[in-house]
Design a protein around this motif. Structure first.
Motif, PDB file in Angstrom:
ATOM      1  N   ASP A   6       0.879  -1.166   0.000  1.00  0.00           N
ATOM      2  CA  ASP A   6       0.000   0.000   0.000  1.00  0.00           C
ATOM      3  C   ASP A   6       0.920   1.219   0.000  1.00  0.00           C
ATOM      4  N   PHE A   7       0.388   2.366  -0.419  1.00  0.00           N
ATOM      5  CA  PHE A   7       1.227   3.568  -0.458  1.00  0.00           C
ATOM      6  C   PHE A   7       0.959   4.492   0.729  1.00  0.00           C
ATOM      7  N   ASP A   8      -0.231   5.093   0.765  1.00  0.00           N
ATOM      8  CA  ASP A   8      -0.546   6.108   1.784  1.00  0.00           C
ATOM      9  C   ASP A   8      -0.649   5.508   3.180  1.00  0.00           C
ATOM     10  N   GLY A   9       0.165   6.025   4.085  1.00  0.00           N
ATOM     11  CA  GLY A   9       0.151   5.550   5.463  1.00  0.00           C
ATOM     12  C   GLY A   9       1.019   4.315   5.672  1.00  0.00           C
ATOM     13  N   THR A  10       1.490   3.724   4.576  1.00  0.00           N
ATOM     14  CA  THR A  10       2.359   2.552   4.656  1.00  0.00           C
ATOM     15  C   THR A  10       3.764   2.934   4.193  1.00  0.00           C
ATOM     16  N   LEU A  11       3.899   3.228   2.920  1.00  0.00           N
ATOM     17  CA  LEU A  11       5.189   3.736   2.423  1.00  0.00           C
ATOM     18  C   LEU A  11       5.378   5.203   2.789  1.00  0.00           C
ATOM     19  N   THR A  12       4.292   5.862   3.188  1.00  0.00           N
ATOM     20  CA  THR A  12       4.380   7.275   3.582  1.00  0.00           C
ATOM     21  C   THR A  12       3.852   7.466   5.001  1.00  0.00           C
ATOM     22  N   THR A  13       4.207   8.589   5.594  1.00  0.00           N
ATOM     23  CA  THR A  13       3.731   8.920   6.936  1.00  0.00           C
ATOM     24  C   THR A  13       2.443   9.733   6.899  1.00  0.00           C
ATOM     25  N   LYS A  14       2.096  10.253   5.714  1.00  0.00           N
ATOM     26  CA  LYS A  14       0.895  11.073   5.540  1.00  0.00           C
ATOM     27  C   LYS A  14       0.161  10.625   4.296  1.00  0.00           C
ATOM     28  N   ASP A  15      -1.062  11.087   4.166  1.00  0.00           N
ATOM     29  CA  ASP A  15      -1.877  10.803   2.986  1.00  0.00           C
ATOM     30  C   ASP A  15      -1.388  11.660   1.818  1.00  0.00           C
ATOM     31  N   SER A  16      -0.925  11.013   0.757  1.00  0.00           N
ATOM     32  CA  SER A  16      -0.397  11.778  -0.383  1.00  0.00           C
ATOM     33  C   SER A  16      -1.491  12.570  -1.094  1.00  0.00           C
ATOM     34  N   LYS A  40       7.982  16.040  -4.049  1.00  0.00           N
ATOM     35  CA  LYS A  40       7.399  16.115  -2.699  1.00  0.00           C
ATOM     36  C   LYS A  40       7.151  14.772  -2.023  1.00  0.00           C
ATOM     37  N   ILE A  41       6.975  13.718  -2.801  1.00  0.00           N
ATOM     38  CA  ILE A  41       6.695  12.402  -2.202  1.00  0.00           C
ATOM     39  C   ILE A  41       7.795  12.005  -1.220  1.00  0.00           C
ATOM     40  N   ASN A  42       9.041  12.291  -1.578  1.00  0.00           N
ATOM     41  CA  ASN A  42      10.152  11.906  -0.695  1.00  0.00           C
ATOM     42  C   ASN A  42      10.066  12.553   0.680  1.00  0.00           C
ATOM     43  N   ASP A  43       9.353  13.678   0.794  1.00  0.00           N
ATOM     44  CA  ASP A  43       9.220  14.373   2.082  1.00  0.00           C
ATOM     45  C   ASP A  43       8.356  13.606   3.077  1.00  0.00           C
ATOM     46  N   ILE A  44       7.522  12.680   2.569  1.00  0.00           N
ATOM     47  CA  ILE A  44       6.601  11.972   3.465  1.00  0.00           C
ATOM     48  C   ILE A  44       6.858  10.461   3.499  1.00  0.00           C
ATOM     49  N   ILE A  45       8.013  10.036   3.026  1.00  0.00           N
ATOM     50  CA  ILE A  45       8.344   8.600   3.014  1.00  0.00           C
ATOM     51  C   ILE A  45       8.556   8.091   4.446  1.00  0.00           C
ATOM     52  N   ARG A  46       8.000   6.914   4.721  1.00  0.00           N
ATOM     53  CA  ARG A  46       8.191   6.242   6.020  1.00  0.00           C
ATOM     54  C   ARG A  46       9.447   5.367   5.886  1.00  0.00           C
ATOM     55  N   GLU A  47      10.517   5.793   6.505  1.00  0.00           N
ATOM     56  CA  GLU A  47      11.837   5.201   6.259  1.00  0.00           C
ATOM     57  C   GLU A  47      11.920   3.699   6.511  1.00  0.00           C
ATOM     58  N   ASN A  48      11.351   3.207   7.612  1.00  0.00           N
ATOM     59  CA  ASN A  48      11.518   1.781   7.923  1.00  0.00           C
ATOM     60  C   ASN A  48      10.815   0.883   6.897  1.00  0.00           C
ATOM     61  N   ILE A  49       9.657   1.291   6.397  1.00  0.00           N
ATOM     62  CA  ILE A  49       8.953   0.497   5.380  1.00  0.00           C
ATOM     63  C   ILE A  49       9.618   0.689   4.011  1.00  0.00           C
ATOM     64  N   TYR A  50      10.084   1.892   3.770  1.00  0.00           N
ATOM     65  CA  TYR A  50      10.800   2.160   2.515  1.00  0.00           C
ATOM     66  C   TYR A  50      12.045   1.266   2.413  1.00  0.00           C
ATOM     67  N   GLU A  51      12.726   1.045   3.531  1.00  0.00           N
ATOM     68  CA  GLU A  51      13.903   0.164   3.532  1.00  0.00           C
ATOM     69  C   GLU A  51      13.513  -1.264   3.158  1.00  0.00           C
ATOM     70  N   LYS A  52      12.357  -1.715   3.648  1.00  0.00           N
ATOM     71  CA  LYS A  52      11.868  -3.058   3.292  1.00  0.00           C
ATOM     72  C   LYS A  52      11.518  -3.115   1.797  1.00  0.00           C
ATOM     73  N   PHE A  53      10.909  -2.044   1.310  1.00  0.00           N
ATOM     74  CA  PHE A  53      10.568  -1.905  -0.111  1.00  0.00           C
ATOM     75  C   PHE A  53      11.832  -2.036  -0.967  1.00  0.00           C
ATOM     76  N   LEU A  54      12.869  -1.300  -0.599  1.00  0.00           N
ATOM     77  CA  LEU A  54      14.142  -1.350  -1.337  1.00  0.00           C
ATOM     78  C   LEU A  54      14.795  -2.727  -1.246  1.00  0.00           C
ATOM     79  N   GLN A  55      14.655  -3.376  -0.092  1.00  0.00           N
ATOM     80  CA  GLN A  55      15.247  -4.710   0.081  1.00  0.00           C
ATOM     81  C   GLN A  55      14.570  -5.729  -0.831  1.00  0.00           C
ATOM     82  N   HIS A  56      13.242  -5.637  -0.955  1.00  0.00           N
ATOM     83  CA  HIS A  56      12.521  -6.536  -1.865  1.00  0.00           C
ATOM     84  C   HIS A  56      13.002  -6.331  -3.310  1.00  0.00           C
ATOM     85  N   ILE A  57      13.185  -5.089  -3.690  1.00  0.00           N
ATOM     86  CA  ILE A  57      13.675  -4.788  -5.046  1.00  0.00           C
ATOM     87  C   ILE A  57      15.069  -5.390  -5.229  1.00  0.00           C
ATOM     88  N   LYS A  58      15.934  -5.177  -4.247  1.00  0.00           N
ATOM     89  CA  LYS A  58      17.311  -5.687  -4.306  1.00  0.00           C
ATOM     90  C   LYS A  58      17.328  -7.218  -4.388  1.00  0.00           C
TER      91      LYS A  58
END
Length: 193
Positions: free
Chosen positions: A7-17, A83-101
């Motif tokens: 999911d994106f909003d509230g999951t990969l981000t800290t706010k509703d995009s 602007k999206i990068n301003d609201i990224i939730r870092e810990n979930i984003y790291e998991k997202f990047l790990q899956h890609i890797k």
């Protein structure tokens, strides 16, 4: 093979995009003025007297009805890129990047709009299933081109897009009841608090 659904909003981000995008597109004063006008609809939605998808269409109509398609998409692209990068939730984003890797198949499944999520998905070379706006004669019609990608619709989109049986392991990341349908199919589910 492994599948990771985010999911994106509230999951990969800290706010509703969506809210952040509207503020970006129309300015904060206009955003709050029109939001006050929208409050009766918001009340009906929150008390479950109005469908989520219909309320969301009304919200877009209030702010963007008949806006020029090119102008709208230019603003949305700029928001997605800057602007999206301003609201990224870092810990979930790291998991997202790990899956890609890891070479997993990664798909963002979101109720938000393609026009501002696509830059993020393209940058990371992942797939995107989301809601899209309808334009006719280069003007926003006030309606969605697709069903709102929320709740059960998320699972329907995923099943239409791929065969779940092709995957040995499915990870799903979500934060709200709108993600319950895709969380239910996961071998590993992460519900963000």
């Amino acid at each position: 093979m492994t599948l990771a659904l985010f999911d994106f909003d509230g999951t990969l981000t800290t706010k509703d995009s969506l809210a952040e995008f509207i503020k970006f597109a129309v300015g904060t004063p206009t955003y709050y003025f029109k939001l006050a006008l929208f409050s009766p609809v918001f009340f009906l939605y929150k008390t479950k007297l109005m469908d989520n998808s219909y309320a969301k269409e009304l919200l877009f109509r209030l702010y963007f009805y008949k806006i020029n398609e090119d102008a709208f998409k230019t603003v949305a692209q700029k928001y997605g890129e800057t602007k999206i990068n301003d609201i990224i939730r870092e810990n979930i984003y790291e998991k997202f990047l790990q899956h890609i890797k890891n070479g997993d198949r990664v798909i963002i499944v979101s109720a938000s709009m393609r026009c501002w999520l696509e830059p993020f998905a393209t940058k990371h070379k992942v797939e995107l299933l989301c809601t899209e706006l309808a334009f006719e004669d280069k003007k926003f019609t006030g309606h969605f081109k697709t069903k709102n990608c929320h709740g059960e619709e998320k699972l329907l989109r995923v099943k239409a897009h791929l065969n779940l049986d092709d995957y040995d392991k499915i990870y799903t990341y979500g934060d709200s009841s709108g993600d319950d349908a895709i969380l239910a199919i996961a071998d590993v589910k992460v519900k963000v608090k």
